[in-house]
Design an enzyme around this catalytic site. Structure first.
Site, PDB file in Angstrom:
ATOM      1  N   ASP A 126      -3.515   1.566   6.934  1.00 40.41           N
ATOM      2  CA  ASP A 126      -2.480   1.237   5.958  1.00 40.41           C
ATOM      3  C   ASP A 126      -2.144  -0.255   5.971  1.00 40.41           C
ATOM      4  O   ASP A 126      -2.006  -0.878   4.917  1.00 40.41           O
ATOM      5  CB  ASP A 126      -1.210   2.059   6.231  1.00 40.41           C
ATOM      6  CG  ASP A 126      -1.446   3.545   6.072  1.00 40.41           C
ATOM      7  OD1 ASP A 126      -2.334   3.913   5.277  1.00 40.41           O
ATOM      8  OD2 ASP A 126      -0.763   4.340   6.739  1.00 40.41           O
ATOM      9  N   GLU A 151      -1.181  -1.366  -6.109  1.00 38.99           N
ATOM     10  CA  GLU A 151      -2.333  -0.688  -6.701  1.00 38.99           C
ATOM     11  C   GLU A 151      -1.951   0.050  -7.975  1.00 38.99           C
ATOM     12  O   GLU A 151      -0.851   0.600  -8.083  1.00 38.99           O
ATOM     13  CB  GLU A 151      -2.923   0.321  -5.704  1.00 38.99           C
ATOM     14  CG  GLU A 151      -3.684  -0.300  -4.565  1.00 38.99           C
ATOM     15  CD  GLU A 151      -4.251   0.751  -3.638  1.00 38.99           C
ATOM     16  OE1 GLU A 151      -5.494   0.854  -3.532  1.00 38.99           O
ATOM     17  OE2 GLU A 151      -3.469   1.473  -3.013  1.00 38.99           O
ATOM     18  N   ASP A 211       0.863  -1.175   0.000  1.00 39.40           N
ATOM     19  CA  ASP A 211       0.000   0.000   0.000  1.00 39.40           C
ATOM     20  C   ASP A 211       0.903   1.229   0.000  1.00 39.40           C
ATOM     21  O   ASP A 211       1.675   1.442   0.941  1.00 39.40           O
ATOM     22  CB  ASP A 211      -0.913   0.011   1.223  1.00 39.40           C
ATOM     23  CG  ASP A 211      -1.769   1.270   1.285  1.00 39.40           C
ATOM     24  OD1 ASP A 211      -2.502   1.519   0.316  1.00 39.40           O
ATOM     25  OD2 ASP A 211      -1.688   1.995   2.295  1.00 39.40           O
TER      26      ASP A 211
END
Length: 368
Positions: free
Chosen positions: A311, A229, A142
């Site tokens: 997170d 991502e 992340d």
């Protein structure tokens, strides 16, 4: 080039026109260039127009002499006693080679940085079979601003703080930029001092790349797959409050580094959809909350009462979603590691333009 849509001079026609340009009074300086350097330029030009006509890129623009300057030697470059020998009238140039050059030298790109340094990126070809996908961990990452990366391997979560490279040099940079702004445009003093400012930016860039290289290498060295991502950085920088921080952090470059390092080693880079609710999804019971503001640093799932670090929770969800994608593509993978079958596996892709100073199979050296 021609005015009709999709039509223009071919590369063969441009190469045939080069001897005429070398004899013309306005462009006689072209005769000093090595012939294959000019031919490489016509290849880049025709490729740029082809990409424009096929709507893959914008209309080609003339390069400013203040921008990054570079030339390409498609062949006949040699390494002699630790130095670079360029074909044509240049000959042997002293160089500091940063790594061992393996394989056959194919293309060499020599570029000049704004600070006045010359770099040579040497592309080589190595014969051999495609790398076998290694056994190792599967990381879910992340990316953020407070913590550059929060990494989950299925057993533990590691946090890597954002070094904030630009902030460390911002005071020095502002002071030098003000001094540059006071100098008269076009003066020799301004041209000299422009390099002083460029050296500060170069230090920022070097520290950023050093951090990104070390972290990407650390993650790739013991992993079989990395899940990240697919961030829309271009859209995110429209937020004027966060634009400077997002531009400085280097998410796109980090993704590129992961991509080519994993590809070279035989691993997989999996990019999940940017709209996947990684932060708002409870990784225990999969309950999804409605909103998750950026300033929220902890939350409790109303369904299972699990307390979350946003997170760390996002990294675990990203990892789980990546494993689901890998299995859906037909690859075999265990929950915390094991072998990934290359059959039907997705190939990693470069979503951003590779940096000139970081061609994956090349050896870098500083010349001059």
């Amino acid at each position: 080039m021609g005015c009709s849509p999709g039509k223009g001079l071919s590369r063969v026609a441009l190469n045939a026109f080069l001897p005429t340009l070398k004899k013309a009074q306005e462009t006689v300086w072209l005769s000093d260039c090595y012939s294959q350097v000019l031919q490489a330029t016509t290849l880049n030009l025709t490729t740029a127009y082809k990409n424009f006509f096929e709507k893959r890129a914008g209309f080609p623009k003339f390069k400013s002499n203040r921008a990054l300057q570079s030339i390409q030697y498609p062949q006949n470059v040699k390494i002699v006693d630790g130095n670079v020998k360029l074909p044509g009238n240049i000959g042997i140039v002293k160089a500091k080679i940063h790594r061992l050059i393996q394989g056959k030298i194919k293309t060499v790109t020599v570029s000049k940085t704004p600070s006045g340094k010359y770099l040579a990126s040497i592309l080589t070809e190595i014969e051999g079979e495609n790398p076998v996908i290694p056994e190792g961990k599967i990381y879910g990452i992340d990316l953020g601003l407070k913590h550059f990366a929060v990494v989950s391997d299925g057993e533990k979560v590691s946090k890597y703080d954002n070094p904030k490279h630009l902030a460390k040099h911002e005071f020095n940079l502002k002071r030098k930029q003000k001094k540059l702004a006071r100098k008269q445009k076009g003066s020799k003093s301004r041209n000299r001092y422009r390099k002083v400012v460029a050296k500060v930016y170069e230090r920022v860039s070097n520290s950023r790349q050093d951090f990104l290289h070390k972290l990407s290498y650390k993650l790739v060295s013991d992993s079989q797959a990395v899940i990240i991502e697919n961030l829309h950085v271009k859209g995110m920088v429209r937020n004027h409050k966060l634009a400077k921080s997002i531009s400085d952090v280097g998410w796109g470059t980090f993704t590129n580094f992961l991509a080519y390092k994993l590809e070279h080693r035989g691993g997989k880079l999996v990019e999940i959809d940017r709209w996947f609710p990684s932060s708002k999804l409870c990784q225990k019971c999969f309950y999804q909350i409605g909103e998750m503001p950026l300033d929220v640093r902890e939350w409790t799932c109303p369904h299972c009462n699990t307390h979350h670090d946003p997170d760390a929770n996002a990294a675990q969800n990203i990892r789980a979603e990546g494993i689901r994608i890998i299995k859906a593509e037909g690859s075999a993978v265990s929950a915390v590691g094991g072998k990934v079958s290359p059959t039907l596996g997705r190939k990693s892709k470069f979503r951003h333009s590779p940096m000139i100073t970081e061609a994956p199979p090349s050896a870098l050296c500083r010349v001059g």
